[in-house]
Write a protein that holds these residues in place. Structure first.
Motif, short mmCIF file in Angstrom:
data_model
loop_
_atom_site.label_atom_id
_atom_site.label_comp_id
_atom_site.label_asym_id
_atom_site.label_seq_id
_atom_site.Cartn_x
_atom_site.Cartn_y
_atom_site.Cartn_z
N THR A 153 -11.85 49.68 22.21
CA THR A 153 -11.45 50.86 22.97
C THR A 153 -10.92 51.95 22.05
OG1 THR A 153 -10.81 49.40 24.78
CG2 THR A 153 -10.05 51.67 24.90
N ASN A 154 -11.38 53.17 22.27
CA ASN A 154 -10.88 54.34 21.56
C ASN A 154 -10.98 55.54 22.50
OD1 ASN A 154 -13.60 55.31 21.47
ND2 ASN A 154 -13.97 54.14 19.60
N PRO A 155 -10.47 56.73 22.11
CA PRO A 155 -10.53 57.88 23.02
C PRO A 155 -11.93 58.20 23.52
CG PRO A 155 -9.05 58.34 21.20
CD PRO A 155 -9.71 57.04 20.88
N GLY A 156 -12.95 57.91 22.70
CA GLY A 156 -14.31 58.18 23.12
C GLY A 156 -14.80 57.28 24.24
N THR A 157 -14.11 56.12 24.44
CA THR A 157 -14.52 55.19 25.48
C THR A 157 -14.42 55.84 26.86
OG1 THR A 157 -13.74 53.33 24.14
CG2 THR A 157 -14.10 52.92 26.48
N LEU A 158 -13.35 56.60 27.09
CA LEU A 158 -13.18 57.27 28.38
C LEU A 158 -14.31 58.27 28.64
CD1 LEU A 158 -9.34 57.96 28.20
CD2 LEU A 158 -10.48 56.36 29.73
N LEU A 161 -17.53 56.39 29.37
CA LEU A 161 -17.51 55.84 30.72
C LEU A 161 -17.82 56.93 31.74
CD1 LEU A 161 -16.99 53.68 32.84
CD2 LEU A 161 -14.52 54.12 32.59
N ARG A 162 -17.20 58.09 31.59
CA ARG A 162 -17.45 59.19 32.52
C ARG A 162 -18.92 59.60 32.49
NH1 ARG A 162 -13.97 62.66 35.53
NH2 ARG A 162 -15.36 64.07 36.66
N ARG A 163 -19.49 59.67 31.30
CA ARG A 163 -20.89 60.05 31.17
C ARG A 163 -21.82 59.00 31.77
NH1 ARG A 163 -20.88 62.29 24.90
NH2 ARG A 163 -20.06 64.39 25.35
N LEU A 164 -21.47 57.72 31.61
CA LEU A 164 -22.30 56.66 32.16
C LEU A 164 -22.31 56.71 33.69
CD1 LEU A 164 -23.99 54.07 31.89
CD2 LEU A 164 -21.84 52.78 31.85
N ILE A 165 -21.13 56.94 34.27
CA ILE A 165 -21.05 57.05 35.73
C ILE A 165 -21.95 58.17 36.24
CG2 ILE A 165 -19.51 57.64 37.65
CD1 ILE A 165 -17.26 56.22 36.08
N LEU A 186 -8.63 56.15 35.50
CA LEU A 186 -8.31 57.42 34.86
C LEU A 186 -9.46 58.42 34.92
CD1 LEU A 186 -6.40 56.18 31.68
CD2 LEU A 186 -5.42 57.37 33.65
N VAL A 187 -10.71 57.96 34.86
CA VAL A 187 -11.82 58.91 34.72
C VAL A 187 -12.86 58.84 35.82
CG1 VAL A 187 -11.56 58.88 32.21
CG2 VAL A 187 -13.24 57.37 33.29
N TYR A 215 -2.37 51.79 39.31
CA TYR A 215 -2.86 50.88 40.35
C TYR A 215 -3.16 51.60 41.67
CZ TYR A 215 -3.06 46.48 43.01
OH TYR A 215 -3.45 45.42 43.79
N GLY A 216 -2.38 52.61 41.99
CA GLY A 216 -2.54 53.33 43.25
C GLY A 216 -3.87 54.05 43.38
N ARG A 217 -4.60 54.21 42.27
CA ARG A 217 -5.88 54.90 42.31
C ARG A 217 -7.03 53.97 42.70
NH1 ARG A 217 -5.92 59.92 39.94
NH2 ARG A 217 -8.15 59.75 39.51
N ASN A 218 -6.73 52.68 42.89
CA ASN A 218 -7.76 51.76 43.38
C ASN A 218 -8.10 52.07 44.83
OD1 ASN A 218 -7.96 50.02 41.05
ND2 ASN A 218 -5.99 49.11 41.63
N ALA A 219 -9.39 51.98 45.15
CA ALA A 219 -9.80 52.14 46.54
C ALA A 219 -9.71 50.81 47.28
CB ALA A 219 -11.23 52.67 46.61
#
Length: 375
Positions: A153-158, A161-165, A186-187, A215-219
């Protein structure tokens, strides 16, 4: 050690073995209950998301005439961006690694039972060196993406992940364990379903804090056992729904014969098997001490421990610890661990913390007696 000796000396008879099979039949993947629960939770979540959008739209149009309500079709749970072409919804399954471990193995084995007639699936992971199960997934037609850098994990991971979604046009992210759970929360611009496999208290303090904050961001949240769900009770977010682990067991006689040949076990000598990656709470030191006691009662016993290292040198350290106990062997990570469980006379679990151990479920499915700590 005393319990294992008693099981061995009793001729490995387990009077309640049939009852155990009945109790545990729900957990096995040959019963599709687990798959149906996840399908239901996915579709329910999509429906809920559409209702929330309608409520927001109504609040924003106060004082304006409302449009007549439309007829709801059988496919109305699908996200609106998918409705026109009636394409299937896309689920991104996210986990820290795809090495040979409990949660990771559950994903690779569950592929055969995913509802691929209604959903498209994509699997992503973060740690590039934990890729032992990638081949199993791709062989079954599942696209897999590694999001981590050389060191994980590094800053680029976020960003990745956003790009993959966005690239796969995901409708939902189903994430396992806190590390990737926090990343997704987060993303992710789409709902996040989070599955917890361990007691919340078993994680390090920084992980617990960050997990709780996001945790509160879980659906929606699922837990593999009632104890795991109870450990999340105070977290500010949705209540956890218990969805037990499932296992799929199929071992032929040739595989079990190969195990005894490899180990050089003499006829009628008892084999005790432990499966668990080397972690502080897995009880490897307890296993060594128990083997010392057991060997004094049954010198012909062989105890085999299977599991990979968390840190380089873990295996060497355990082998040195057991240097004076020739009856115990540490074999490291093995893809054929299930064959060892099927061959064993007794399966042991000395862990001090567990969620719902896959090894125990596999042993029960195979009818192998178990001696375990009450965790």
């Amino acid at each position: 050690a005393v319990c294992v000796a008693r099981v061995i000396d009793s001729g490995l008879l387990c009077a309640k073995l049939e009852q155990l099979h009945v109790i545990c039949s729900f957990f096995f993947f040959n019963d599709t209950a687990t798959t149906e629960i996840y399908t239901l939770s996915y579709t329910t979540l999509f429906r809920s998301r559409r209702r929330c959008r309608r409520r927001r739209s109504q609040r924003c149009s106060v004082g304006k005439p409302r449009r007549p309500s439309r007829q709801v079709s059988a496919n109305s749970w699908m996200p609106s961006k998918r409705k026109d072409d009636m394409a299937r919804a896309t689920i991104l399954v996210l986990i820290k690694g795809l090495g040979i471990g409990g949660a990771e193995k559950l994903i690779s084995e569950a592929v055969a039972f995913w509802d691929r007639g209604r959903f498209d699936y994509h699997v992503a992971y973060v740690l590039p060196w934990k890729d032992q199960l990638v081949g199993d997934l791709t062989d079954r037609g599942i696209e897999v993406t590694c999001l981590g850098g050389r060191r994980g994990t590094n800053p680029g991971t976020l960003l990745r992940l956003r790009r993959l979604i966005a690239r796969i046009n995901a409708d939902l992210v189903h994430t396992h364990l806190p590390a990737t759970g926090m990343l997704a929360r987060l993303v992710s611009p789409v709902p996040v379903v989070y599955t917890e496999h361990n007691l919340a208290s078993s994680y390090r303090t920084p992980v617990r804090i960050l997990n709780r904050l996001t945790y509160g961001r879980n659906a929606a949240v699922t837990a593999v056992s009632a104890a795991v769900a109870a450990s999340l009770a105070g977290y500010p977010g949705p209540d956890a729904m218990v969805v037990p682990n499932g296992v799929s067991v199929a071992v032929d006689e040739q595989a079990t014969t190969a195990v005894r040949t490899e180990l050089g076990i003499v006829e009628n000598a008892p084999l005790v098997v432990h499966v668990g990656n080397i972690r502080p709470h897995k009880g490897h030191e307890i296993l060594v001490e128990a083997t010392r006691i057991l060997a004094s009662k049954r010198p012909d016993v062989m105890v085999v421990s299977i599991g990979g290292e968390k840190h380089p040198g873990d295996l060497k350290r355990l082998r040195q610890l057991a240097n004076d106990v020739p009856q115990v062997r540490f074999l490291g990570r093995r893809a054929d661990a299930l064959a060892f469980i099927a061959t064993a006379d007794v399966v042991v679990n000395p862990s001090t913390v567990e969620g719902l151990p896959v090894t125990i479920l596999e042993a029960m499915a195979l009818g192998t007696p178990i001696v375990a700590t009450a965790v």
